[in-house]
Write a protein that holds these residues in place. Structure first.
Motif, PDB file in Angstrom:
ATOM      1  N   LYS A 383       7.420   1.763 -46.276  1.00 35.26           N
ATOM      2  CA  LYS A 383       5.707   2.051 -44.904  1.00 35.26           C
ATOM      3  C   LYS A 383       4.961   2.005 -45.599  1.00 35.26           C
ATOM      4  CE  LYS A 383       8.488   5.878 -42.150  1.00 35.26           C
ATOM      5  NZ  LYS A 383       8.119   7.840 -42.461  1.00 35.26           N
ATOM      6  N   ASP A 384       4.723   2.079 -46.858  1.00 38.23           N
ATOM      7  CA  ASP A 384       3.509   1.899 -47.808  1.00 38.23           C
ATOM      8  C   ASP A 384       3.402   0.475 -47.713  1.00 38.23           C
ATOM      9  OD1 ASP A 384       2.929   4.132 -48.299  1.00 38.23           O
ATOM     10  OD2 ASP A 384       4.139   4.165 -50.507  1.00 38.23           O
ATOM     11  N   LEU A 385       3.996  -0.080 -47.026  1.00 38.77           N
ATOM     12  CA  LEU A 385       3.937  -2.123 -46.999  1.00 38.77           C
ATOM     13  C   LEU A 385       2.986  -2.118 -45.493  1.00 38.77           C
ATOM     14  CD1 LEU A 385       5.789  -3.399 -48.894  1.00 38.77           C
ATOM     15  CD2 LEU A 385       4.111  -2.784 -49.620  1.00 38.77           C
ATOM     16  N   GLY A 386       3.051  -1.480 -44.495  1.00 40.36           N
ATOM     17  CA  GLY A 386       3.165  -1.269 -43.045  1.00 40.36           C
ATOM     18  C   GLY A 386       4.363  -1.697 -42.432  1.00 40.36           C
ATOM     19  N   LEU A 387       5.646  -1.506 -42.859  1.00 41.77           N
ATOM     20  CA  LEU A 387       7.180  -1.702 -42.521  1.00 41.77           C
ATOM     21  C   LEU A 387       7.579  -0.493 -42.277  1.00 41.77           C
ATOM     22  CD1 LEU A 387       8.042  -4.896 -45.042  1.00 41.77           C
ATOM     23  CD2 LEU A 387       6.763  -4.924 -43.199  1.00 41.77           C
ATOM     24  N   ASP A 388       7.550  -0.920 -40.616  1.00 41.31           N
ATOM     25  CA  ASP A 388       8.403   0.365 -40.340  1.00 41.31           C
ATOM     26  C   ASP A 388      10.143  -0.238 -39.657  1.00 41.31           C
ATOM     27  OD1 ASP A 388       6.590   1.914 -39.947  1.00 41.31           O
ATOM     28  OD2 ASP A 388       5.315   0.883 -37.586  1.00 41.31           O
ATOM     29  N   VAL A 389      11.348   0.489 -41.121  1.00 40.10           N
ATOM     30  CA  VAL A 389      12.131  -0.149 -41.275  1.00 40.10           C
ATOM     31  C   VAL A 389      13.281   0.544 -40.090  1.00 40.10           C
ATOM     32  CG1 VAL A 389      14.135  -0.409 -42.648  1.00 40.10           C
ATOM     33  CG2 VAL A 389      12.471  -0.413 -44.015  1.00 40.10           C
ATOM     34  N   LYS A 390      14.206   0.092 -39.122  1.00 42.96           N
ATOM     35  CA  LYS A 390      15.172   0.584 -37.879  1.00 42.96           C
ATOM     36  C   LYS A 390      16.347   0.147 -38.695  1.00 42.96           C
ATOM     37  CE  LYS A 390      16.645  -0.012 -33.553  1.00 42.96           C
ATOM     38  NZ  LYS A 390      16.764  -0.941 -32.651  1.00 42.96           N
ATOM     39  N   ILE A 391      17.025   0.842 -39.007  1.00 43.50           N
ATOM     40  CA  ILE A 391      18.664   1.252 -40.188  1.00 43.50           C
ATOM     41  C   ILE A 391      19.580   0.823 -38.335  1.00 43.50           C
ATOM     42  CG2 ILE A 391      20.135   1.607 -41.746  1.00 43.50           C
ATOM     43  CD1 ILE A 391      17.924   3.422 -42.831  1.00 43.50           C
ATOM     44  N   VAL A 392      20.374  -0.182 -38.883  1.00 49.21           N
ATOM     45  CA  VAL A 392      21.412  -0.844 -37.915  1.00 49.21           C
ATOM     46  C   VAL A 392      22.708  -1.282 -38.557  1.00 49.21           C
ATOM     47  CG1 VAL A 392      22.392  -1.620 -35.959  1.00 49.21           C
ATOM     48  CG2 VAL A 392      20.031  -1.728 -36.245  1.00 49.21           C
ATOM     49  N   MET A 393      23.494   0.186 -37.728  1.00 50.78           N
ATOM     50  CA  MET A 393      25.078   0.074 -39.124  1.00 50.78           C
ATOM     51  C   MET A 393      26.088  -1.081 -38.172  1.00 50.78           C
ATOM     52  SD  MET A 393      27.775   3.165 -40.165  1.00 50.78           S
ATOM     53  CE  MET A 393      26.409   2.915 -42.464  1.00 50.78           C
ATOM     54  N   VAL A 394      26.474  -1.456 -39.051  1.00 50.52           N
ATOM     55  CA  VAL A 394      27.876  -2.663 -37.875  1.00 50.52           C
ATOM     56  C   VAL A 394      28.427  -2.895 -38.881  1.00 50.52           C
ATOM     57  CG1 VAL A 394      25.189  -4.034 -36.709  1.00 50.52           C
ATOM     58  CG2 VAL A 394      26.115  -4.697 -38.696  1.00 50.52           C
ATOM     59  N   ASP A 395      29.294  -3.405 -38.357  1.00 53.54           N
ATOM     60  CA  ASP A 395      30.804  -3.745 -38.812  1.00 53.54           C
ATOM     61  C   ASP A 395      30.460  -5.389 -39.311  1.00 53.54           C
ATOM     62  OD1 ASP A 395      31.890  -6.037 -36.953  1.00 53.54           O
ATOM     63  OD2 ASP A 395      31.699  -4.092 -35.906  1.00 53.54           O
ATOM     64  N   GLY A 396      31.880  -5.789 -40.540  1.00 56.94           N
ATOM     65  CA  GLY A 396      30.902  -6.731 -41.126  1.00 56.94           C
ATOM     66  C   GLY A 396      31.051  -7.896 -40.711  1.00 56.94           C
ATOM     67  N   LEU A 397      31.932  -8.409 -39.134  1.00 61.07           N
ATOM     68  CA  LEU A 397      31.674  -9.063 -38.853  1.00 61.07           C
ATOM     69  C   LEU A 397      30.113  -9.520 -37.787  1.00 61.07           C
ATOM     70  CD1 LEU A 397      33.342 -11.945 -37.265  1.00 61.07           C
ATOM     71  CD2 LEU A 397      34.668 -10.140 -35.481  1.00 61.07           C
ATOM     72  N   THR A 398      29.659  -8.136 -37.255  1.00 68.34           N
ATOM     73  CA  THR A 398      28.953  -8.159 -36.611  1.00 68.34           C
ATOM     74  C   THR A 398      28.162  -8.944 -37.744  1.00 68.34           C
ATOM     75  OG1 THR A 398      29.679  -7.113 -35.205  1.00 68.34           O
ATOM     76  CG2 THR A 398      27.604  -6.892 -34.742  1.00 68.34           C
ATOM     77  N   SER A 399      27.665  -8.013 -38.732  1.00 68.42           N
ATOM     78  CA  SER A 399      26.523  -8.071 -39.441  1.00 68.42           C
ATOM     79  C   SER A 399      26.181 -10.251 -40.136  1.00 68.42           C
ATOM     80  CB  SER A 399      27.027  -8.005 -41.375  1.00 68.42           C
ATOM     81  OG  SER A 399      26.069  -7.520 -41.795  1.00 68.42           O
ATOM     82  N   ARG A 400      27.658 -10.470 -40.092  1.00 69.56           N
ATOM     83  CA  ARG A 400      27.418 -12.380 -40.735  1.00 69.56           C
ATOM     84  C   ARG A 400      26.987 -12.898 -39.132  1.00 69.56           C
ATOM     85  NH1 ARG A 400      32.314 -10.376 -43.053  1.00 69.56           N
ATOM     86  NH2 ARG A 400      33.646 -10.826 -41.448  1.00 69.56           N
ATOM     87  N   LYS A 401      27.461 -12.118 -37.733  1.00 70.38           N
ATOM     88  CA  LYS A 401      27.349 -13.130 -36.866  1.00 70.38           C
ATOM     89  C   LYS A 401      25.423 -13.247 -36.466  1.00 70.38           C
ATOM     90  CE  LYS A 401      27.723 -13.196 -31.738  1.00 70.38           C
ATOM     91  NZ  LYS A 401      28.478 -12.517 -30.559  1.00 70.38           N
TER      92      LYS A 401
END
Length: 517
Positions: A383-401
């Motif tokens: 946050k201190d870098l001006g970055l608002d991180v949105k965490i998205v949990m996905v399965d392995g196949l979706t992550s690679r895609k």
């Protein structure tokens, strides 16, 4: 009275029969009693896997091995030499070795294994996919000079051959257990290791039995059952209840679970430096990480020491080096934490604006490692870098895609070492046309690194190659492509009722495990 004595005699006979019957079904003791261990995945994927089972089960051996501390060592090949040009290699094989099915290990069997790997094409694996050209680039032919001498011929020099063959690269199996054309196993794979697989049920268990015909020191335990328990919480509970005596494989238990088990006083813990590294993939193809200054800011903003201390319970080594230091051509690179400089670099890129970034959290990683809390920690820190991180949990196949499509900004994951030659791994990630560089949308191009890889193709002396690997590592520190976090430790956790359970670079000292007397 006579009737009474007859009745009493009958009762005594029946009682003795029950006692002796009970003795026949008594629980086995000592080495006869089965040891049960747990893993989070199937360590014997079976017939379609190029290895059938993982090296840590010690059912198969390779021509060139990797010692428990990660060094190249002779195994089924006792020695080797090459010509000056490194285009011909000769291996002198160990004599008196048998596969589990009774077939003799000799140069003919080795040639059959080479026929298999040169004809089966690429074979995916739960461990390290196998493609013969990755291990034996430019292999022209292989032949037996005699019963115990193997000769390999290459069209161009292969100075790193021994490092490529170590471990997974030169696994040997009985020719009677595989189809030499497809490479598939036709039955349970027969290796030469101290254990043999006598039964398995996919995604359930693998039953190992001591191979009494082993050519070296025999395994201590007669039988070991490896159960598949996919949940870390379930593995922890099984340890507490005594249902299993130990855990093995990647992320067997989280460091916090290990610490809780240590507090009970009923468990032993051993650790060894692992080949596994944790790092952040970075999408260099879209803003803000398309700007190198933001990648450098990210590198400086992460407190790796805190991640190791609080989320890995101290079991790990913070580092900025991508190449794990278990590799003989690497070294640890101490982390640099400079939040003030990180903020200054980020401000040069963003000004007063803020930017939302998509952080991929692969489900398979979160099940093995404390990735969820680490991602939340990074979310707060960035946050201190001006970055608002949105965490998205996905399965392995979706992550690679999503990574291939460039639909992410950051992703957390691991990388291991399939062998001890760093060339292909580094090239895959950091050459401008590297496969992972392209597939993960790093969009990384560094002319100095490309030139170093070009030089490696005609550099044959190990000392000279070490210089080029050092140049690549230094460039990555100055111009990061991915963000290394830490090097993992392999944690060997077991009940104090067993002994010989020690951590190694790969797995544990399984052949030394036994019940305490």
């Amino acid at each position: 009275m006579r009737t009474f004595f007859r009745y009493l005699s009958l009762v005594l006979l029946l009682t003795c029969a029950m006692v002796f019957a009970g003795c026949g079904n008594a629980s086995p003791t000592g080495e006869e009693k089965e040891i049960v261990l747990a893993a989070g995945r199937d360590l014997s994927p079976g017939e379609k896997d190029p290895y059938y089972s993982t090296v840590i089960l010690k059912t198969w051996e390779s021509l060139v091995g990797i010692s428990d501390d990660g060094k190249v060592m002779p195994m089924l090949a006792e020695s080797w030499e090459s010509n000056a040009e490194k285009t011909e290699w000769i291996f002198h094989l160990k004599k008196g070795v048998k596969f589990h099915d009774g077939v003799s290990f000799d140069a003919h069997a080795v040639c059959e294994n080479f026929y298999r790997v040169t004809h089966m094409g690429y074979k995916p694996s739960s461990f390290y996919g196998y493609l013969v050209s990755r291990i034996y680039p430019g292999l022209v032919r292989y032949e037996a000079d005699d019963d115990y001498t193997l000769h390999l011929y290459f069209e161009r020099p292969v100075p790193m051959l021994i490092y490529r063959m170590a471990g997974w690269g030169s696994a040997m199996f009985s020719p009677a257990s595989f189809d030499r054309e497809t490479g598939d196993f036709t039955k349970i794979a027969a290796g030469t290791g101290p254990f043999q697989i006598i039964d398995r049920k996919a995604d359930d268990y693998t039953l190992l039995s001591r191979f009494d015909g082993y050519h070296g020191e025999k395994a201590k335990a007669k039988r070991i059952r490896i159960r598949v328990i996919t949940s870390a919480e379930a593995r922890y509970s099984a340890m507490r209840s005594g249902e299993v005596q130990g855990v093995l494989d990647l992320g067997g238990l989280t460091p916090m679970m290990v610490r809780e088990l240590m507090r009970t006083g009923d468990f032993s813990v051993d650790s060894a430096h692992s080949t596994i590294s944790h790092y952040l993939s970075v999408n260099g193809g879209r803003f803000p990480f398309s700007d190198e200054r933001m990648r450098r800011a990210l590198d400086l903003a992460i407190d790796r020491e805190k991640i190791v201390k609080y989320y890995f319970a101290g079991f790990g080594t913070p580092t900025r080096s991508f190449l794990n230091s278990t590799n003989p051509f690497s070294r640890p690179e101490p982390p640099v934490y400079d939040p003030a400089e990180a903020k200054a670099l980020a401000r040069e890129v963003l000004g007063d604006a803020r930017c939302e970034v998509k952080f991929l959290l692969p489900q398979y990683g979160a099940e093995r490692y404390p990735y969820k809390v680490i991602s939340e920690f990074l979310q707060a820190e960035l946050k201190d870098l001006g970055l608002d991180v949105k965490i998205v949990m996905v399965d392995g196949l979706t992550s690679r895609k999503m990574m291939k499509e460039g639909d992410y900004d950051l992703a957390i994951g691991t990388r291991g070492l399939g062998n001890l030659d760093p060339t292909s791994l580094l090239r895959e990630f950091f050459h401008s046309d590297g496969a992972t560089n392209l597939a993960s949308h790093f969009c990384y191009a560094n002319p100095k690194i490309d030139a170093a890889f070009d030089a490696l193709t005609h550099t044959y002396e190990i000392e000279d190659r070490q210089v080029l690997y050092h140049e690549i590592r230094e460039e990555l520190l100055l111009h990061p492509a991915v963000i290394p976090l830490l090097e993992d430790e392999n944690l060997a956790v077991c009940s104090k009722k067993i002994t010989g359970y020690h951590a190694a670079v790969y797995g544990i000292t399984l052949d030394k495990v036994a019940w305490k007397e």
